[in-house]
Design an enzyme around this catalytic site. Structure first.
Site, PDB file in Angstrom:
ATOM      1  N   LYS A  54       3.143  -8.649   8.388  1.00 58.44           N
ATOM      2  CA  LYS A  54       3.256  -7.255   8.802  1.00 58.44           C
ATOM      3  C   LYS A  54       3.291  -7.110  10.327  1.00 58.44           C
ATOM      4  O   LYS A  54       4.074  -6.322  10.866  1.00 58.44           O
ATOM      5  CB  LYS A  54       2.113  -6.430   8.206  1.00 58.44           C
ATOM      6  CG  LYS A  54       2.191  -6.329   6.685  1.00 58.44           C
ATOM      7  CD  LYS A  54       1.178  -5.366   6.125  1.00 58.44           C
ATOM      8  CE  LYS A  54       1.224  -5.345   4.599  1.00 58.44           C
ATOM      9  NZ  LYS A  54       2.549  -5.031   4.035  1.00 58.44           N
TER      10      LYS A  54
ATOM     11  N   CYS B   4       1.584 -11.896  -6.344  1.00 55.68           N
ATOM     12  CA  CYS B   4       2.257 -10.701  -6.866  1.00 55.68           C
ATOM     13  C   CYS B   4       3.575 -11.022  -7.550  1.00 55.68           C
ATOM     14  O   CYS B   4       4.001 -10.302  -8.454  1.00 55.68           O
ATOM     15  CB  CYS B   4       2.472  -9.695  -5.742  1.00 55.68           C
ATOM     16  SG  CYS B   4       3.344 -10.356  -4.311  1.00 55.68           S
TER      17      CYS B   4
ATOM     18  N   GLU C 131      10.023  -7.051   3.386  1.00 54.76           N
ATOM     19  CA  GLU C 131       9.330  -7.817   4.414  1.00 54.76           C
ATOM     20  C   GLU C 131      10.108  -9.109   4.634  1.00 54.76           C
ATOM     21  O   GLU C 131      10.735  -9.636   3.715  1.00 54.76           O
ATOM     22  CB  GLU C 131       7.889  -8.094   4.003  1.00 54.76           C
ATOM     23  CG  GLU C 131       7.081  -6.816   3.897  1.00 54.76           C
ATOM     24  CD  GLU C 131       5.581  -7.036   3.863  1.00 54.76           C
ATOM     25  OE1 GLU C 131       4.923  -6.617   4.833  1.00 54.76           O
ATOM     26  OE2 GLU C 131       5.082  -7.594   2.877  1.00 54.76           O
TER      27      GLU C 131
ATOM     28  N   GLU D 298       4.909  -3.012  -0.702  1.00 58.14           N
ATOM     29  CA  GLU D 298       5.049  -4.259  -1.473  1.00 58.14           C
ATOM     30  C   GLU D 298       3.980  -4.200  -2.546  1.00 58.14           C
ATOM     31  O   GLU D 298       2.804  -4.426  -2.274  1.00 58.14           O
ATOM     32  CB  GLU D 298       4.888  -5.469  -0.550  1.00 58.14           C
ATOM     33  CG  GLU D 298       5.529  -6.744  -1.105  1.00 58.14           C
ATOM     34  CD  GLU D 298       4.653  -7.442  -2.129  1.00 58.14           C
ATOM     35  OE1 GLU D 298       4.920  -7.262  -3.350  1.00 58.14           O
ATOM     36  OE2 GLU D 298       3.713  -8.127  -1.740  1.00 58.14           O
TER      37      GLU D 298
END
EC number: 1.2.1.8
Length: 490
Positions: free
Chosen positions: A162, A286, A464, A252
């Site tokens: 990030k 994830c 991202e 996300e």
């Protein structure tokens, strides 16, 4: 390891006490020991951090592209020099095996920072000719102060994913790590300062998401929020961000990704991929491919190959180089995963292996769950529909290509998907029909810096990594220049 000193906030280049007076504890999930007490940022602390970031961002954005690039490259060097130290802290805080954190978490985060440091000088505008006497040029300008809200599964990697594009584009970032795993984000702030980042350009505010995170998403001084976490929390973040000041967002979120094994696939390769797509990082990824579709005629052979590989899983001392499976990140999360396992059994899925906590010396005090494989699963089962985020694989069978594509897409999620096949035409034909943002053919899980990652449907908004993410941290200003005499109708 003995208990660490109380952890403070990191604002304007140094540690400072929270004004809220509230604290929370972070736990080593391998043994249940308290690692540290951590101060929680309140509303006044968020205000302080935003003011600090606004000051620092002006200094940072005024630097040349090469100056900013050199500072971020120095941070990359420090990260790599301290890889082992940071990996040990990450293992203590997350429970992940040191064999994983020392080779993946910091390494991949540093790679992303290096990638964006190299892209800074290439962040350019454009020139558009209109006619002989007039043209337009564009500038990509930073958004200002942005916020990053991280998840607990890859704390320092997410902080780098990030912050790297945000800082590269000339912004300042206020980062809120998960309250479950807050420690390495604070170390990253130290490293950025040591590398020469101006004070305030990367502030870290530990705290509870429902409070500190909400204050950030509502703050009018924040121009964008990048969030990693669950779908329900993501929707709240998005609503708060829009209601307060129409912030830009990157989301996300979760996944329930399909892994499709075709009948021409090498079943050894398919089993290897399925293992990595379900049990790497104890299933707390994830993008995990937890819905494993196999042809009905291959089911028995595939199950045997999975069972043989489960036997190779080495759970135990998380600092043993041979260990490749750790506890879950927390006791509440362990209990939630166990509830899903019980639900799977209740709804008729057959436990092929696992299905309970790991017991015995070294396991009894930690948040351990055995690698679990369900078979004879149906699409309507809770364990097949909902994200579990633990070491739980569901095996489903199918008959035809059209059927498996339809069933793979029958979900609100769309984060990832993968197929295993020897047929190149089938590989691309099927992948192009799967509703997922990250897809793999005959592999699983790699997300290099150059590769945009993000989801379809409820799995997210924006991306991202990759060039497009750097651009998403800028706003375009268009300027028309007229060299001839201006003509007015009045």
């Amino acid at each position: 390891m003995s208990r660490m000193a109380e952890q403070q906030l990191y604002i304007h280049g140094g540690y400072t006490s929270a004004t809220s007076g509230r604290t929370f504890e972070t736990i080593n999930p391998a043994n249940g020991n308290v690692l540290a007490t951590v101060q929680a940022a309140g509303r006044e602390d968020v205000d302080r951090a935003v003011k600090s970031a606004q000051q620092g961002q002006k200094i940072w954005a005024a630097m040349t592209a090469m100056e900013r690039s050199r500072i971020l490259r120095r941070a990359v060097d420090i990260l790599r020099e301290r890889n082992d130290e940071l990996a040990k802290l990450e293992t203590l805080d997350t429970g992940k095996a040191y064999s994983e954190t020392s080779t993946v978490d910091i390494v991949t985060g540093a790679d992303v920072l290096e990638y964006y440091a190299g892209l800074i000088p290439a962040l350019e505008g454009s020139q558009i000719p209109l006619r002989e006497t007039s043209f337009v040029y564009t500038r990509r300008e930073p958004l200002g102060v942005v916020a990053g809200i991280g998840a607990w599964n890859y704390p320092i990697q997410i902080a780098l994913w990030k912050s790297a594009p945000a800082l590269a584009a000339g912004n300042a970032m206020i980062f809120k790590p998960s309250e479950v795993t807050p420690l390495t984000a604070l170390k990253l702030a130290e490293i950025y300062s040591e590398a020469g980042l101006p004070d305030g350009v990367f502030n870290v505010l530990p705290g509870v998401g429902a409070e500190t995170g909400q204050y950030l998403t509502e703050h009018p001084g924040i121009a964008k929020v990048s969030f990693t976490g669950g779908v329900a929390s993501g929707k709240k973040v998005m609503a708060n961000s829009a209601a307060s000041s129409l912030k830009e967002v990157t989301m996300e979120l979760g996944g329930k990704s399909p892994l499709i094994v075709f009948d021409d696939a090498d079943l050894d390769l398919a089993a290897d991929i399925a293992m990595m797509a379900n049990f790497f990082s104890s299933g707390q990824v994830c993008t995990n491919g937890t819905r494993v579709f196999v042809p009905a005629k291959c089911k028995a052979a595939f199950e045997q190959k999975i069972l043989a590989r489960v036997e190779r899983i080495r759970a135990g001392d998380v600092f043993d180089p041979q260990t490749n499976f750790g506890p879950l990140v927390s006791f509440p999360h362990r209990d939630n995963v166990l509830r899903y396992i019980a639900k799977g059994q209740e709804e008729g899925a057959r436990v092929l292996c696992g299905g309970d906590v790991l017991k015995g010396d070294g396991f009894d005090n930690g948040a351990w769950v055995a690698p679990t494989v369900f078979t004879d699963c149906r699409d309507d089962m809770t364990i097949v529909r909902e994200e579990i985020f633990g070491p739980v694989m569901s095996i489903l069978t199918y008959e035809t290509e059209d059927e498996v594509i339809r069933r793979a897409n029958d979900t609100d999620y769309g984060l990832a998907a993968g197929i295993v096949t020897a047929d190149l035409n089938r590989a691309h034909r099927v992948i192009h029909q799967l509703e997922a943002g990250i897809c793999w053919i005959n592999t699983w899980g790699e997300s290099p810096a150059e590769m945009p990652v993000g989801g379809y449907k409820h799995s997210g908004i924006g991306r991202e990594n990759g060039v497009m993410t750097l651009q998403s941290y800028t706003q375009v200003k268009s300027i028309q220049v007229e060299m001839a005499k201006f003509q007015s109708i009045f």
